[in-house]
Design a protein around this motif. Structure first.
Motif, mmCIF file in Angstrom:
data_model
loop_
_atom_site.group_PDB
_atom_site.id
_atom_site.type_symbol
_atom_site.label_atom_id
_atom_site.label_comp_id
_atom_site.label_asym_id
_atom_site.label_seq_id
_atom_site.Cartn_x
_atom_site.Cartn_y
_atom_site.Cartn_z
ATOM 1 N N LEU A 103 1.637 9.108 -6.270
ATOM 2 C CA LEU A 103 1.996 10.491 -5.971
ATOM 3 C C LEU A 103 3.081 10.999 -6.912
ATOM 4 O O LEU A 103 2.994 12.113 -7.441
ATOM 5 C CB LEU A 103 2.474 10.598 -4.515
ATOM 6 N N TYR B 177 -3.645 10.781 -10.617
ATOM 7 C CA TYR B 177 -4.861 10.411 -9.910
ATOM 8 C C TYR B 177 -5.773 11.614 -9.710
ATOM 9 O O TYR B 177 -5.348 12.766 -9.795
ATOM 10 C CB TYR B 177 -4.506 9.840 -8.537
ATOM 11 N N THR C 187 2.514 1.605 -3.496
ATOM 12 C CA THR C 187 1.514 2.028 -4.479
ATOM 13 C C THR C 187 1.205 3.516 -4.330
ATOM 14 O O THR C 187 1.126 4.255 -5.318
ATOM 15 C CB THR C 187 0.223 1.204 -4.317
ATOM 16 N N ARG C 188 1.026 3.958 -3.099
ATOM 17 C CA ARG C 188 0.733 5.372 -2.844
ATOM 18 C C ARG C 188 1.873 6.267 -3.339
ATOM 19 O O ARG C 188 1.637 7.305 -3.968
ATOM 20 C CB ARG C 188 0.499 5.591 -1.350
ATOM 21 N N ARG C 189 3.107 5.886 -3.063
ATOM 22 C CA ARG C 189 4.243 6.712 -3.469
ATOM 23 C C ARG C 189 4.389 6.767 -4.993
ATOM 24 O O ARG C 189 4.744 7.804 -5.550
ATOM 25 C CB ARG C 189 5.531 6.191 -2.819
ATOM 26 N N THR D 25 -3.154 10.071 4.295
ATOM 27 C CA THR D 25 -2.926 8.964 5.237
ATOM 28 C C THR D 25 -3.453 9.263 6.635
ATOM 29 O O THR D 25 -3.417 8.387 7.495
ATOM 30 C CB THR D 25 -1.430 8.661 5.336
ATOM 31 N N PHE E 79 -8.533 8.021 -6.127
ATOM 32 C CA PHE E 79 -7.431 7.489 -5.318
ATOM 33 C C PHE E 79 -7.092 8.502 -4.245
ATOM 34 O O PHE E 79 -6.626 9.611 -4.549
ATOM 35 C CB PHE E 79 -6.204 7.214 -6.200
ATOM 36 N N SER E 80 -7.326 8.146 -3.013
ATOM 37 C CA SER E 80 -7.037 9.056 -1.902
ATOM 38 C C SER E 80 -5.607 8.823 -1.414
ATOM 39 O O SER E 80 -5.242 7.719 -1.008
ATOM 40 C CB SER E 80 -8.020 8.831 -0.747
ATOM 41 N N THR E 81 -4.797 9.864 -1.489
ATOM 42 C CA THR E 81 -3.409 9.750 -1.042
ATOM 43 C C THR E 81 -3.226 10.203 0.401
ATOM 44 O O THR E 81 -2.128 10.074 0.949
ATOM 45 C CB THR E 81 -2.491 10.595 -1.941
ATOM 46 N N GLU F 96 -8.694 12.846 -6.781
ATOM 47 C CA GLU F 96 -8.954 12.548 -5.376
ATOM 48 C C GLU F 96 -10.154 11.636 -5.180
ATOM 49 O O GLU F 96 -10.208 10.862 -4.223
ATOM 50 C CB GLU F 96 -9.132 13.841 -4.580
ATOM 51 N N ALA G 248 0.830 -1.204 0.000
ATOM 52 C CA ALA G 248 0.000 0.000 0.000
ATOM 53 C C ALA G 248 0.867 1.257 0.000
ATOM 54 O O ALA G 248 0.582 2.230 -0.713
ATOM 55 C CB ALA G 248 -0.928 -0.007 1.213
ATOM 56 N N ASP G 249 1.937 1.239 0.778
ATOM 57 C CA ASP G 249 2.839 2.388 0.851
ATOM 58 C C ASP G 249 3.517 2.628 -0.493
ATOM 59 O O ASP G 249 3.572 3.769 -0.985
ATOM 60 C CB ASP G 249 3.887 2.137 1.939
#
Length: 211
Positions: free
Chosen positions: A42, A47, A37-39, A56, A52-54, A49, A34-35
């Motif tokens: 970003l 994306y 994928t988020r990075r 945390t 995909f919510s970045t 909002e 998950a970390d």
């Protein structure tokens, strides 16, 4: 008489600790995936909002867990499954699941760190990881035929109204909890997408890409 070691550390307690070791490996890999994928999202700025919510909300992804420590955790969990839980229902499937998660994470790590200096080695690593993940999924597909009731059994763990307080006054949308079969099909689609990404990186022209 019960041996002193059995009194201090009964089998039930040992199995409980070993089960927690397996669970910790699963959670750690999901967390790291998950970390990562988020990075990647970003960094790519690809994306919206609502998709995909970045954010945390100050949640951390255990940055102190290094890649080496994570690999050791997974290796230990697999050894536990193959020894302490050998022959027990679900042990082989959990091994396959750990293998899939580890290969999937390895693929993401290889693709996310590609540069002009390491493209060949990282591409080879990613493609090898995709093949390993696909093999593990095929093992899990056999299990899914007999485990479709798991989604309903686990539905209590999902609160459909968890973010209700920050939504509008409209009626909440009902969340579909996928079956195991649907989940595996979803991951198959992800692996196909990653394979296409590898193909894209290896193509130098549009003609090569569309063959």
């Amino acid at each position: 008489p019960v041996p002193a070691e059995e009194t201090r550390n009964p089998p039930q307690a040992r199995h409980g600790d070993q089960a927690m070791q397996v669970l910790a490996a699963v959670v750690a890999m999901v967390l790291r995936t998950a970390d990562l994928t988020r990075r990647v999202v970003l960094r790519g700025d690809i994306y919206e909002e609502e998709d995909f919510s970045t954010a945390t909300q100050s949640f951390t992804f255990s940055p102190q867990l290094t890649t080496g420590a994570l690999a050791s955790l997974v290796t230990g969990a697999v050894q536990v499954l193959q020894t302490a839980f050998e022959g027990q229902p679900g042990a082989a499937e959990l091994c396959a699941f750990l293998t899939f998660r580890q290969a999937y994470l390895q693929c993401l790590q290889s693709l996310s760190s590609i540069s002009k200096d390491n493209i060949d080695s990282n591409m080879a690593s990613a493609e090898e990881a995709i093949e390993e993940a696909a093999r593990a999924l095929r093992v899990l597909e056999v299990v899914s035929m007999d485990a479709e009731g798991l989604a309903e059994a686990a539905a209590f763990a999902f609160d459909r109204d968890i973010n209700r307080s920050i939504l509008s006054s409209g009626p909440p949308r009902r969340i579909h909890v996928p079956t195991l079969g649907e989940t595996l099909q979803g991951f198959q689609g992800v692996l196909l997408g990653l394979s296409f990404a590898c193909q894209t990186l290896r193509s130098s022209t549009i003609t090569e890409l569309t063959r």
